[in-house]
Design a protein around this motif. Structure first.
Motif, PDB file in Angstrom:
ATOM      1  N   ARG A 166      -4.181   4.468   9.080  1.00 51.65           N
ATOM      2  CA  ARG A 166      -2.863   4.827   8.659  1.00 51.65           C
ATOM      3  C   ARG A 166      -1.754   3.534   8.658  1.00 51.65           C
ATOM      4  NH1 ARG A 166      -0.267   9.012  13.679  1.00 51.65           N
ATOM      5  NH2 ARG A 166       1.711   8.983  11.682  1.00 51.65           N
ATOM      6  N   LEU A 167      -2.087   2.522   9.047  1.00 50.64           N
ATOM      7  CA  LEU A 167      -1.172   1.408   7.940  1.00 50.64           C
ATOM      8  C   LEU A 167      -1.639   1.510   7.357  1.00 50.64           C
ATOM      9  CD1 LEU A 167      -1.685  -0.733  11.448  1.00 50.64           C
ATOM     10  CD2 LEU A 167       0.946  -0.122   9.854  1.00 50.64           C
ATOM     11  N   ARG A 168      -2.921   1.638   6.364  1.00 50.60           N
ATOM     12  CA  ARG A 168      -3.623   1.136   5.353  1.00 50.60           C
ATOM     13  C   ARG A 168      -2.821   2.283   4.027  1.00 50.60           C
ATOM     14  NH1 ARG A 168      -9.726  -0.275   5.099  1.00 50.60           N
ATOM     15  NH2 ARG A 168      -9.295  -0.788   3.148  1.00 50.60           N
ATOM     16  N   ARG A 169      -2.706   2.793   4.942  1.00 56.32           N
ATOM     17  CA  ARG A 169      -2.011   4.790   3.637  1.00 56.32           C
ATOM     18  C   ARG A 169      -0.151   4.359   3.794  1.00 56.32           C
ATOM     19  NH1 ARG A 169      -5.354   8.185   6.871  1.00 56.32           N
ATOM     20  NH2 ARG A 169      -3.419   8.228   8.396  1.00 56.32           N
ATOM     21  N   PRO A 189       1.751  -0.679   1.585  1.00 53.76           N
ATOM     22  CA  PRO A 189       0.577  -1.277   0.427  1.00 53.76           C
ATOM     23  C   PRO A 189       0.531  -2.705   1.248  1.00 53.76           C
ATOM     24  CG  PRO A 189       2.652   0.270  -0.424  1.00 53.76           C
ATOM     25  CD  PRO A 189       2.915   0.228   0.803  1.00 53.76           C
ATOM     26  N   GLU A 190       1.437  -3.240   1.565  1.00 55.03           N
ATOM     27  CA  GLU A 190       1.792  -5.100   1.561  1.00 55.03           C
ATOM     28  C   GLU A 190       0.617  -4.608   3.483  1.00 55.03           C
ATOM     29  OE1 GLU A 190       4.015  -8.282   4.319  1.00 55.03           O
ATOM     30  OE2 GLU A 190       5.426  -6.383   4.043  1.00 55.03           O
ATOM     31  N   PHE A 191       0.790  -4.425   4.167  1.00 55.17           N
ATOM     32  CA  PHE A 191      -0.492  -4.132   5.732  1.00 55.17           C
ATOM     33  C   PHE A 191      -1.667  -3.798   4.195  1.00 55.17           C
ATOM     34  CE2 PHE A 191      -3.901  -2.612   8.134  1.00 55.17           C
ATOM     35  CZ  PHE A 191      -3.379  -2.765   9.332  1.00 55.17           C
ATOM     36  N   GLU A 192      -2.263  -2.944   3.124  1.00 58.98           N
ATOM     37  CA  GLU A 192      -3.273  -2.616   2.461  1.00 58.98           C
ATOM     38  C   GLU A 192      -4.359  -3.950   2.586  1.00 58.98           C
ATOM     39  OE1 GLU A 192      -6.122  -0.852   0.751  1.00 58.98           O
ATOM     40  OE2 GLU A 192      -5.829  -0.609   3.090  1.00 58.98           O
TER      41      GLU A 192
END
Length: 173
Positions: free
Chosen positions: A92-95, A98-101
């Motif tokens: 969920r964080l990756r989706r 964008p900064e986390f991804e």
């Protein structure tokens, strides 16, 4: 041990950075975690999806904190590859961020241990040191905020300790 550290703001987090315990001074300085539900109770989720209102870092500490949070989750996922809840949090964080991804693709593995930041409190800004203490034999983290002894910031923490979660009213409002 946590009761003995009652004169400093502290909270306990899981390996996924879910807050599970905090003292009154933590709630006064950081906001009352009791009002957070679901994903909001996760520090990494709030940091990457809701920002960090009330907290300021200098650029190097901001970079380190964000990178360390992602690295912490990467390390936790490596230790608990079958933890569906943790895997779903990362997905969920990756989706959602964008900064986390971007940071996730960096592949860094580390643990957040220390930092310095300014928190905005009812008595004004307070510069604090943030130290993360590991709990041997578990993945719990105790996060402790301290100020330089004898400093104006230490005096502000003392005032917050006395006033607690009381509402501060500005004259004329």
């Amino acid at each position: 041990m946590l009761d003995r550290l009652g004169d400093v703001p502290l909270a306990v987090f899981t390996a996924a950075h879910d807050i599970v315990l905090w003292n009154d001074l933590w709630a006064t300085v950081s906001g009352d975690p009791g009002r957070w539900t679901g994903l909001e109770a996760n520090l990494v989720w709030r940091h990457f999806t809701q920002g960090h209102d009330g907290v300021e870092w200098d650029d190097p500490h901001q970079e380190d904190f964000s990178s360390d949070l992602v690295a912490d989750l990467r390390s936790a996922l490596g230790r608990y590859p079958a933890d569906r809840r943790l895997a779903e949090l990362v997905a969920r964080l990756r989706r959602a961020s964008p900064e986390f991804e971007r940071r996730w693709h960096g592949g860094r593995i580390a643990e957040h241990r220390t930092g310095r930041k300014v928190v905005h409190t009812p008595v004004g800004p307070v510069e604090i040191d943030c130290d993360v203490l590991g709990v041997p034999g578990s993945d719990l983290r105790i996060v402790v905020y301290t100020a330089v002894p004898g400093s104006e910031d230490a005096a502000k923490l003392d005032l917050l300790r006395v006033t607690g979660l009381q509402e501060f009213v500005t004259p004329g409002r």
